[in-house]
Scaffold this active site. Sequence first.
Site, PDB file in Angstrom:
ATOM      1  N   HIS A  78      -8.306  -0.438   6.805  1.00 29.21           N
ATOM      2  CA  HIS A  78      -8.226  -1.898   6.862  1.00 29.21           C
ATOM      3  C   HIS A  78      -9.064  -2.462   8.005  1.00 29.21           C
ATOM      4  O   HIS A  78      -9.198  -1.831   9.057  1.00 29.21           O
ATOM      5  CB  HIS A  78      -6.766  -2.334   7.049  1.00 29.21           C
ATOM      6  CG  HIS A  78      -5.924  -2.066   5.844  1.00 29.21           C
ATOM      7  ND1 HIS A  78      -5.963  -2.868   4.718  1.00 29.21           N
ATOM      8  CD2 HIS A  78      -5.031  -1.081   5.570  1.00 29.21           C
ATOM      9  CE1 HIS A  78      -5.126  -2.379   3.818  1.00 29.21           C
ATOM     10  NE2 HIS A  78      -4.544  -1.295   4.302  1.00 29.21           N
ATOM     11  N   GLU A 365       3.951   2.121   8.623  1.00 24.08           N
ATOM     12  CA  GLU A 365       3.538   1.693   7.286  1.00 24.08           C
ATOM     13  C   GLU A 365       2.107   1.177   7.409  1.00 24.08           C
ATOM     14  O   GLU A 365       1.461   1.377   8.439  1.00 24.08           O
ATOM     15  CB  GLU A 365       4.514   0.633   6.754  1.00 24.08           C
ATOM     16  CG  GLU A 365       4.690  -0.551   7.689  1.00 24.08           C
ATOM     17  CD  GLU A 365       5.601  -1.628   7.098  1.00 24.08           C
ATOM     18  OE1 GLU A 365       5.643  -1.758   5.862  1.00 24.08           O
ATOM     19  OE2 GLU A 365       6.253  -2.341   7.861  1.00 24.08           O
ATOM     20  N   CYS A 466      -8.665  15.544 -17.569  1.00 21.23           N
ATOM     21  CA  CYS A 466      -7.745  16.379 -18.363  1.00 21.23           C
ATOM     22  C   CYS A 466      -6.507  16.741 -17.545  1.00 21.23           C
ATOM     23  O   CYS A 466      -5.592  17.369 -18.054  1.00 21.23           O
ATOM     24  CB  CYS A 466      -8.445  17.615 -18.920  1.00 21.23           C
ATOM     25  SG  CYS A 466      -8.341  19.098 -17.903  1.00 21.23           S
TER      26      CYS A 466
END
Lengths: 505, 426
Positions: A78, A365, A466
């Site tokens: 950020h 966080e 896959c």
Amino acid sequence: MRRVGVALKQKLYAFVLCGFFILREGDVVLYDVVVAGAGVTGAFIARELSKYRLSVLVIDKESDVAMGTSKANSAIVHAGYDAVPGTLKAVLNIRGNKMMKRISEELDVSFKMTGSLVVCFSKDDIFELEELKIRGLKNGIDDLEVIGAERLREMEPNISPNAVAALYAPSAGIICPYELTLHAMENAVENGAELKLECELTGISYDGDAFRLETTKGIVECRYLVNAAGLYSDTVAEMAGDRSFRINPRKGEYVLLDKVYGSLVNSVIFQLPTDKGKGVLVAPTVDGNLLAGPNAEDIHDKSDTSTTSRGLLEVINVARLSVPSLDTRGIITSFAGLRAAGSTGDFIIGPSPVNKKLIHAAGIESPGLTAAPAIGEMVADLLKKSGLKLEEKSDFCPFIEKYIPSRKMSESQWNEAVKKDPAHGRIVCRCEKITEADIVSSIRRTIGARNVDAVKRRTRAGMGRCQGGFCSPRVIEILSKELGIPLEEVTKAGGKSVFLLKKTK
Amino acid sequence: MKKVDLVVIGGGPAGMAAAVKAKEKGVQDVLILERENNLGGILNQCIHNGFGLHYFGEELTGPEYAARFIDKVHRMNIPYLLETMVLNIDSDKTVTAVNSAEGVFTIKAKSIILAMGCRERTRGALNIPGTRPSGIYTAGTAQKYVNICGYMPGKSVVILGSGDIGLIMARRLALEGAQVKMVCELLPYSSGLTRNIVQCLDDYSIPLRLNHTVIAVHGKERLEGVTVAEVDQDRKPIPETAEFVPCDTLLLSVGLIPENELSRDAGIELDPVTSGPVVDNRMETLVEGIFACGNVAHVHDLVDNVSNESELAGESAAEYILGTNVPDREEAITVKAGNGIRYTVPRIIRKQSLSRNSVKIFFRVADVNRNVKLAARCGNNILLERKKVKVTPGEMETLELKAEDLQEIKAGEELVIEVKTNGEGQ
């Protein structure tokens, strides 16, 4: 880099020979510092401490590093305009952002400074972009720009026609979060730190001189304890009698799209933030996929990383407000991660009120991934303030040994590699073009993969369209051979997560 | 750079049939590139019988069917490279590949046949919510564990999707002593062959739950169970019908996707419905000299059809290389999937290639229907009509059109394939 480890072992050996102490199994070892938690925070704390003449041990209950919040997040570096000026989140975000380029070079981590855009869909909301810009300025970011629809569409041709303006932050970027964690921890280990996995902390006592830690792998003692236990850092604090904060898990669900869709956006696309976070973003990943998410849901169970149909639908619908052409047929997998939201609203980094030799690095966080290198520095400094002597090592090596996967080699490099080791010519994962040599190397590296998911995180084998359908039988075989265990004991992610039960009739 | 007349990518049933036919038709310099350590492709793990009834006129197992073509490849001295992965194809027909003997190498080909087959749809593609434990496999991967590796992936099993591989695996796991609890199918009908439903489910008393799906996965480490629910007419789960079914294994048999990443990178146009390259009646893609056949072109139910289609591709590639039949690309009829039809292969008919007796149009219907007519028409002119008692999307249909009829159609006109219902409904 490995020299350091060897040198330490030699010293230990010399000690043993001199008879100062004899290390036997079952003996309690006294470390200068134990770090509880091998996520991105713990890894950078360990790396920082490995610069000094200290004995450092990192413990984690999981079978690999980066198994909590560090594994499942938005993978964003950020810029730092979100956090309230003056908070630890703001200060450490900005500092971490500035460090990331150097760190990514030292630690050989995929990092792209793509820039980010906070998109707004109503002229009435443009003032909010301006407010964010002012907040960013206060935090020390001077290159933010509010851009109009035309420039926005030039930068992002697939952005919604309803977008009217955006806040452009050139210093934001994307990174691989488990590669960052793994390589930081490996660098710490190569510089002398120790790592014990599947080692859960179950009790803490303090005798006035040292902490006595009860773990599922025996007793460990340390003079200083760092709590980087992520979602469980309140539990760890409580073990030491500290009830000063709580961690409230907040779930975020994501969908990951095939590489065919990776160029749908060029930068990280946010919408205006809400009180629960920065909202659903759409971003390319460093490996060329497209990521959309997360939503935000406060939950109680700290181990609940299940996805829900409601949550995934919400993510897709909100993501489509930004990028309407996001095609659900491109989804190759979905996952959920838990944010370790602290009860104070800010990062909780500092000495415990009950014991200054216990340092918390909790409530990490968002923007924790960006801030991690800066948190490492700050925790080292806090330990120093609490009395730990930090004496620099002359032989600290900030660089990790670079491993170039076969597919990223030039044609001549690749041919040389095949001549030396034919395993470089055997593709195991066809979707991501991962060779047998890549997989073997992921098992043999400093912190080696011990299960199929760990191989996947290190190499990308099974990460493609896959989803391991073709390669998992081969990966299981290679793990079995390298680890010297029967096929029935190879797991997806440790514990009882085996693939094969018994031989056929 | 090595030069080869014809490079065949993939040594499964499609690649082998194409290579053999091309050599028969006079191409001396053919090379097959295969990523596995055996020729035969997916047939090697299909140890059940039911193969070859149409092509060989007898019932064979998968490995037996493959062996017949492997023998042909050997007898005709067609070279092949195993454990060789193609990394890239250019539209100028340069192929880049890697293996452990030669490292990375490039081949300049005069013509390429794409025969890479398909892959299975995964849980991620379905977006089934829940935890992410071990014990969730695509049916083909489970088949590989059982039939190739010799290991059981679980002991109590729920299968989602009634595609043929799922049905075959229901029986295979039951025979190995696993408890196969049910096969759930989202649609009101199975997409598998009728004979497989009878022989693999009914004979073993395994319930087939139509209009049912898995709405959640449970278990932290190993799978502990799934939540199954009935769906309404819009295929949305009905919450009141949700039921927890304990199991340690979930097999997914929910569709196959042609593997066209190489084709896409080479700039070959793909059909959004089949996910395979758009091909003409000679199995040529829209890039001249690059052909496609088998499951990379569109997913087949029967390997017998794959062999026939691939021989056509091999023959066409031979004609292209030898210059005996290179039709004018402007002289083309478009084939359109009309009412009730999902897709057709081919999508284009080259008029100048109509020297052959007939053109077979392969297609799938969109819905289950009874007492219908399958028709091919150009404008109001009906070229062919065929009555069918029952059609289902699970079974591929064909209409074989005479070359002389097709010659009547002008270049640029449309040939429409459609289902005509007689109003009696289902």
